[in-house]
Structure formats: C-alpha cells, structure tokens
Design an enzyme around this catalytic site. Structure first.
Site, PDB file in Angstrom:
ATOM      1  N   LYS A   1       0.746  -1.884  -0.142  1.00 30.83           N
ATOM      2  CA  LYS A   1       0.248  -0.006   0.422  1.00 30.83           C
ATOM      3  C   LYS A   1       0.945   1.096  -0.291  1.00 30.83           C
ATOM      4  O   LYS A   1       0.690   2.082  -1.009  1.00 30.83           O
ATOM      5  CB  LYS A   1      -0.841   0.144   1.432  1.00 30.83           C
ATOM      6  CG  LYS A   1      -1.773  -1.134   0.828  1.00 30.83           C
ATOM      7  CD  LYS A   1      -3.175  -1.096   2.507  1.00 30.83           C
ATOM      8  CE  LYS A   1      -3.823  -2.136   2.023  1.00 30.83           C
ATOM      9  NZ  LYS A   1      -4.102  -2.786   3.466  1.00 30.83           N
TER      10      LYS A   1
ATOM     11  N   GLN B   1      -4.691  -1.528  10.206  1.00 36.82           N
ATOM     12  CA  GLN B   1      -4.632  -2.868   9.428  1.00 36.82           C
ATOM     13  C   GLN B   1      -5.450  -3.709   9.669  1.00 36.82           C
ATOM     14  O   GLN B   1      -4.574  -3.829  11.567  1.00 36.82           O
ATOM     15  CB  GLN B   1      -2.988  -3.252   8.389  1.00 36.82           C
ATOM     16  CG  GLN B   1      -2.751  -4.167   8.006  1.00 36.82           C
ATOM     17  CD  GLN B   1      -3.383  -4.002   6.372  1.00 36.82           C
ATOM     18  OE1 GLN B   1      -3.250  -3.537   5.542  1.00 36.82           O
ATOM     19  NE2 GLN B   1      -3.847  -5.523   6.085  1.00 36.82           N
TER      20      GLN B   1
ATOM     21  N   ASP C   1     -11.791   2.874   3.889  1.00 33.57           N
ATOM     22  CA  ASP C   1     -11.201   1.720   4.398  1.00 33.57           C
ATOM     23  C   ASP C   1     -12.869   0.894   4.047  1.00 33.57           C
ATOM     24  O   ASP C   1     -13.665  -0.088   3.734  1.00 33.57           O
ATOM     25  CB  ASP C   1     -10.752   0.477   5.528  1.00 33.57           C
ATOM     26  CG  ASP C   1      -9.554  -0.019   4.682  1.00 33.57           C
ATOM     27  OD1 ASP C   1      -9.338  -0.373   3.638  1.00 33.57           O
ATOM     28  OD2 ASP C   1      -8.779  -0.247   5.642  1.00 33.57           O
TER      29      ASP C   1
END
Ligand code: NAD
Length: 287
Positions: A53, A97, A120
């Site tokens: 990422k 994460q 997200d």
C-alpha cells in the site's frame, strides 16, 4: 473460451485517474493528499500488505505516513493516535491494518476513525450510507469488484447475482452495490443449502468464501460473469507455494468472463484504496 478480465490493466488505468486527482489537489491546496497507515504488531502478511500500500501511494503521489506500534499497545493509546490523525488537516485517509492483535477491539478502533477519513469504508456511518445508497466511502474490494464487472456489464437491471460469502468487508457491501444497480441479489454462505443449484441460476457470481476451487464448472451457467475474490496460499506436492482462488477457473470456459487469481480483484483493491484517499481529500475541499 471465457474472456479474462484483466485486473492489472484496469488498476493501472485507475492509478492514472488517481494521479490526475492528486495533481488537482496539489493545484488547489499546494499539498498532496495524506494517508496514515497504522500497523499494530508484526503479522507477516499484514507487513506485506502495508508495504504494498505504501509503495503504491508513492507511485500515485500520495503522502503516506506509517505508524508502527508494538503488539502490546494499549487500546487507549491506539485510540489516542486515531484522535490525533482525525484532527490532523494533512491526513485525509486513515487505514488501520487488520487483523489487530488479541486484546484490541477492532470494532471500537474502526468506530473511532472519522467517517470522512475512513478510506476502508468500514465505519458504521459509511456502512449505513452504502446500504441507503447515499454516498460515502465504499470498501475497497467491493468497489474494485464493481469496476471489474462494469468492464463487461452495462446494465445490471434484473440480472441474477449470487454472492458467495457474507463478510462485512466483501460479501455484504458488494451485495449492496449490486442491489443499488437493481440486480436481483442472493447472498449465500457456509450454511446455504444446495449452493451449486443456487449458483447455477446466476448471471453474475461473486465468489468470496476463501475456499479454494469451491466454484466448479457445473455451478456456472453458460454466459455467466464470474468474479473470483478468494486468495488462499497452498503448498503443492513439490513444496511450491502458490495462490489459488475460490473458482476452478480451468472448468469455466463456458462462462462469459472470469477474473484470474492472481491479477484480478487483488490489484483493484489497492488501486481503490488510493482512489478513496483522493475522494476523501476532495470531500475535505468541499467542507
Ligand atoms: P471471511 O472468512 O470473513 O468470510 C467468508 C465467508 O464465506 C463467510 O460468510 C462464510 O460463511 C463463507 N464461506 C466459507 N466457506 C464457504 C463454503 N464452502 N461455501 C459457502 N460459503 C462459504 O472472508 P473474507 O474476508 O470475506 O474473504 C473471503 C476471501 O476473499 C478470502 O480468501 C480472502 O483472502 C479474499 N479477499 C481478497 C481480497 C482481495 O483484495 N483480492 C480482499 C479481501 C478478501
């Protein structure tokens, strides 16, 4: 022969749009969008995902700020970091994460992220916006799945879509997106009876079970479009580790189009994360 939907090529095109979006934001504000990536503990798979990422952020021109915390970090400390990131005007997106180490409540942590920086798309406010069709930030994998489908389907109205898997990160949100396009959506899971029969009625199958080669040729009606979300690492007889999807793709010649694993949904997920960061930054400009 089924058409192979090239996720890498589509992700590369989306990356170009993202780079243009970054340039627009720099022109308007003098600074690129910022994405904060929070990694707690040292889970090897998470390290790989975070590394990818961050390198893609660099390529897009997005500033990524990494926050690495030890596995024994107290929840209060993690929440305090999120509060600081929520208040930081240089940060437009916050990504924590998952999975988090034991002892940390992922739901409480995700709830703390400002919905406007929730790239997200997991915050309950964004989940609500998605289910009411009122905008907001959409989870990256489902967003990427829809772009892959859009490359081969123009009109979803009345098509039968069968989603295999009902997780909060893939199955449920992609079902909402398909419903929004007026497909007739059936969401299935491990307890679904006669799944092959259900799947055989589908014009669109989205397989997100994490069960290698679950979807066999006889599950798929001729002309169906099949999106394979599954990623499972398996080691073969020769000790070679490879990644396999949820679909027995070699049995799907009669499908209209299929996504490969790897090279299908995977590249789109990261590309959509970057696109969401630009979207969050642009939403910030309007406030
Ligand atoms: P999950 O474990 O949270 O959910 C799996 C779902 O599939 C559950 O609803 C379960 O009931 C259902 N299921 C499991 N086995 C089944 C079976 N045999 N028959 C019918 N239903 C079954 O998984 P997830 O987080 O949604 O991920 C699903 C898969 O997608 C995994 O392989 C994951 O690695 C992959 N994934 C890929 C990407 C990507 O970017 N390519 C992103 C997210 C997830």
């Amino acid at each position: 022969m089924a058409q192979i939907i090239d996720g890498k090529a589509l992700a590369a095109r989306l990356m170009e749009d993202t780079q243009q979006g970054v340039a627009d934001i720099v022109a308007a504000t003098g600074a690129p969008p910022g994405l904060a990536v929070v990694l707690v503990g040292a889970d090897p798979a998470s390290e790989v995902y975070v590394g990818r990422k961050i390198s893609q952020c660099r390529k897009a021109g997005i500033t990524s700020i990494e926050h690495r915390l030890p596995a024994d970090t107290a929840e209060t400390e993690l929440l305090a970091l999120i509060d600081r990131l929520n208040a930081d005007p240089a940060i437009h997106g916050i990504l924590v994460q998952l999975p988090l180490p034991k002892g940390l409540n992922a739901a409480a942590v995700l709830d703390r992220i400002s919905p406007d920086k929730d790239v997200d798309g997991f915050h309950p406010v964004n989940v609500g916006r998605l289910s009411t069709g009122t905008g907001g930030l959409v989870p990256c994998t489902p967003l990427g799945i829809m772009m892959l489908l859009d490359s081969v389907i123009e009109d979803y109205r009345g098509l039968n879509a069968v989603v295999i898997g009902k997780s909060n990160i893939v199955g449920k949100p992609v079902s909402m997106l398909l419903l929004e396009r007026e497909a007739t959506v059936t969401v299935t899971h491990i307890e679904t009876k006669d799944l092959p029969d259900v799947a055989r009625k589908a014009d669109i199958i989205v397989a997100a079970a994490g069960a290698p080669h679950l979807v066999r040729g006889y599950w798929v009606k001729p002309g169906a479009v099949v999106i394979d979300v599954g990623i499972t690492r398996i080691t073969d007889h020769d000790g070679v580790t490879k990644i396999v999807g949820d679909c027995a793709t070699h049995e799907l010649d009669h499908a209209r189009a299929v996504t490969p694993v790897p090279g299908g949904v995977g590249p789109m997920t990261i590309a959509c994360l970057l696109a969401n960061t630009v979207k969050a930054a642009k939403m910030g400009l309007k406030r």
